[in-house]
Design a protein around this motif. Sequence first.
Motif, PDB file in Angstrom:
ATOM      1  N   VAL A  38      27.219  30.827  50.719  1.00 45.54           N
ATOM      2  CA  VAL A  38      28.264  31.611  51.395  1.00 45.54           C
ATOM      3  C   VAL A  38      27.977  31.702  52.887  1.00 45.54           C
ATOM      4  CG1 VAL A  38      29.233  33.936  51.659  1.00 45.54           C
ATOM      5  CG2 VAL A  38      29.026  32.920  49.393  1.00 45.54           C
ATOM      6  N   GLU A  39      26.748  32.048  53.224  1.00 43.31           N
ATOM      7  CA  GLU A  39      26.413  32.146  54.653  1.00 43.31           C
ATOM      8  C   GLU A  39      26.620  30.807  55.358  1.00 43.31           C
ATOM      9  OE1 GLU A  39      23.080  33.987  57.652  1.00 43.31           O
ATOM     10  OE2 GLU A  39      22.558  33.759  55.542  1.00 43.31           O
ATOM     11  N   SER A  40      26.221  29.729  54.725  1.00 45.21           N
ATOM     12  CA  SER A  40      26.390  28.396  55.309  1.00 45.21           C
ATOM     13  C   SER A  40      27.869  28.051  55.483  1.00 45.21           C
ATOM     14  CB  SER A  40      25.713  27.342  54.428  1.00 45.21           C
ATOM     15  OG  SER A  40      24.326  27.561  54.388  1.00 45.21           O
ATOM     16  N   ALA A  41      28.691  28.408  54.500  1.00 45.83           N
ATOM     17  CA  ALA A  41      30.131  28.114  54.585  1.00 45.83           C
ATOM     18  C   ALA A  41      30.791  28.918  55.701  1.00 45.83           C
ATOM     19  CB  ALA A  41      30.810  28.394  53.243  1.00 45.83           C
ATOM     20  N   ILE A  42      30.363  30.151  55.890  1.00 46.19           N
ATOM     21  CA  ILE A  42      30.908  30.980  56.974  1.00 46.19           C
ATOM     22  C   ILE A  42      30.518  30.376  58.323  1.00 46.19           C
ATOM     23  CG2 ILE A  42      30.745  33.239  58.125  1.00 46.19           C
ATOM     24  CD1 ILE A  42      30.392  34.446  55.247  1.00 46.19           C
TER      25      ILE A  42
END
Length: 143
Positions: A38-42
Amino acid sequence: MKRIVLAALTALWGGAAAAQEVVTYPFDGSFDDATFSVESAIVSEGLVVDYVSHVGEMLNRTGEDVGSDVTLFEAADVFLFCSAVVSRKVMEADPMNIAHCPYGIFVTDREGAVEIGYRTFPEGPMQEVQALLDGIAKEAAGQ
């Protein structure tokens, strides 16, 4: 005056949250892998995570204090962030769309089932935010 404004905002947010639905996607992997995803996608959208709320830890820590022995989540985090471009666009359409900011994507682990999700937004300009969140959640979930 501050109390009236606070009461009005509380009523607005409370009412909006009650009417909203949730979209979730299963994640095939661990909670830690999902939060990293999730953090990477954001970040891959050029956005910055402003805050990570560790809701699961708080619920587990305070359960006994409030008289509950129910474990809701093994783990649950909410990633809060904003998009200057999208936020400006939706707030120029209606300044009260500020009530929806910052935006959040959550990761939960319930009995080994890890999910990534977000709450839906009202029809109209906020659908652009919903599309952004859906794209991030799907990317993070590998969909």
